[in-house]
Design a protein around this motif. Structure first.
Motif, short mmCIF file in Angstrom:
data_model
loop_
_atom_site.label_atom_id
_atom_site.label_comp_id
_atom_site.label_asym_id
_atom_site.label_seq_id
_atom_site.Cartn_x
_atom_site.Cartn_y
_atom_site.Cartn_z
N UNK A 111 0.77 -1.34 0.02
CA UNK A 111 0.11 -0.17 -0.17
C UNK A 111 1.00 1.32 0.15
N UNK A 112 0.46 2.06 -0.85
CA UNK A 112 1.37 3.56 -1.07
C UNK A 112 1.01 4.20 0.13
N UNK A 113 2.00 5.12 0.59
CA UNK A 113 1.77 5.88 1.47
C UNK A 113 0.61 6.92 1.28
N UNK A 114 -0.20 7.21 2.41
CA UNK A 114 -1.48 8.07 2.31
C UNK A 114 -1.79 8.68 3.44
N UNK A 115 -2.43 10.02 3.21
CA UNK A 115 -3.08 10.77 4.28
C UNK A 115 -3.77 9.96 5.31
N UNK A 116 -3.54 10.01 6.47
CA UNK A 116 -4.14 9.27 7.60
C UNK A 116 -3.40 8.08 8.01
N UNK A 117 -2.49 7.71 7.09
CA UNK A 117 -1.54 6.56 7.52
C UNK A 117 -1.03 6.99 8.85
N UNK A 118 -0.74 6.31 9.92
CA UNK A 118 0.10 6.39 11.22
C UNK A 118 1.50 5.70 11.01
N UNK A 119 2.47 6.64 11.24
CA UNK A 119 4.05 6.30 11.34
C UNK A 119 4.53 6.72 12.47
N UNK A 120 5.89 6.09 12.85
CA UNK A 120 6.90 6.77 13.93
C UNK A 120 7.77 7.39 12.98
N UNK A 121 8.33 8.55 13.25
CA UNK A 121 9.25 9.51 12.32
C UNK A 121 10.43 9.65 13.55
N UNK A 122 11.49 9.03 13.03
CA UNK A 122 12.75 8.87 13.44
C UNK A 122 13.77 10.00 13.01
N UNK A 123 14.54 10.67 13.67
CA UNK A 123 15.25 11.66 13.04
C UNK A 123 16.83 11.08 13.47
N UNK A 124 17.55 10.79 12.24
CA UNK A 124 18.73 10.08 12.86
C UNK A 124 19.92 10.68 11.73
N UNK A 125 21.02 10.37 12.47
CA UNK A 125 22.39 10.60 11.64
C UNK A 125 23.01 9.15 11.39
N UNK A 126 23.30 9.00 10.07
CA UNK A 126 24.10 7.59 9.91
C UNK A 126 25.63 7.45 10.35
N UNK A 127 25.70 6.40 11.14
CA UNK A 127 27.06 5.89 11.35
C UNK A 127 27.70 5.45 10.52
N UNK A 128 28.95 4.77 10.71
CA UNK A 128 29.70 4.17 9.89
C UNK A 128 29.13 2.92 9.18
N UNK A 129 29.42 2.62 8.05
CA UNK A 129 28.90 1.44 7.60
C UNK A 129 29.99 0.24 7.59
N UNK A 130 29.62 -0.89 8.25
CA UNK A 130 30.29 -2.03 8.69
C UNK A 130 30.12 -3.27 7.79
N UNK A 131 30.90 -3.53 6.81
CA UNK A 131 30.61 -4.68 5.91
C UNK A 131 30.73 -5.84 7.14
N UNK A 132 29.61 -6.87 7.11
CA UNK A 132 29.60 -8.08 7.98
C UNK A 132 30.74 -9.26 7.40
N UNK A 133 31.24 -9.79 8.48
CA UNK A 133 31.99 -11.43 7.96
C UNK A 133 31.24 -11.94 7.08
#
Length: 160
Positions: A111-133
């Protein structure tokens, strides 16, 4: 005697959407969310946790130590696939980037985003990208911390 009603449940499979929105854009706008980068199927894990410190309040001669709620710490850690030409997450979540994540629960991902959807909004800064083993019979993944830089907003109504 009537049987107690059993509440329904919603499986996570295909009922969650996580969208990355540029810092300058409004993460509460359905139009912005539709045009933004959908991370849902790039992610293998999305681990959002909250913990709250305890403030102790001992009193002279009182046999019990009183307590009050303290500061809340929120962490977000993601793991996602990378290495394919259609890779979204590794491109969007570059180290140092500040963005919003809109997280919608209990609604089909299709389902596409639509008015009246309910969501949590997080405000973040991206840390280092760490490739996994590497793992046998597995896919290439990156694990990354997303640092919460402003209070998260839970259960926000999306506007048009």
């Amino acid at each position: 005697m009537a049987a107690e009603a059993v509440p329904g449940s919603v499986p996570y499979d295909d009922n969650m959407r996580i969208t990355a929105v540029a810092q300058a854009d409004n993460p509460k706008s359905a139009a912005v969310l539709i045009a933004a980068d959908d991370l849902t199927y790039s992610l293998k894990t999305f681990n959002r946790t909250r913990s709250q410190a305890t403030v102790e309040d001992p009193r002279l001669t009182l046999k019990r130590v009183l307590q009050r709620p303290g500061k809340v710490t929120e962490t977000v850690e993601v793991q996602y696939v990378f290495g394919d030409a259609s890779d979204v997450a590794a491109t969007v979540l570059t180290e140092g980037t500040e963005l919003h994540l809109a997280v919608r629960y209990s609604t089909p991902n299709a389902d596409a985003w639509a008015a009246a959807d309910v969501a949590d909004i997080l405000h973040v800064q991206c840390g280092v990208q760490s490739k996994d083993a590497p793992v046998e019979n597995g896919v290439q993944t990156i694990t990354q911390m997303l640092y919460v830089i402003a209070p998260s907003e839970d259960d926000v109504a999306i506007i048009a």
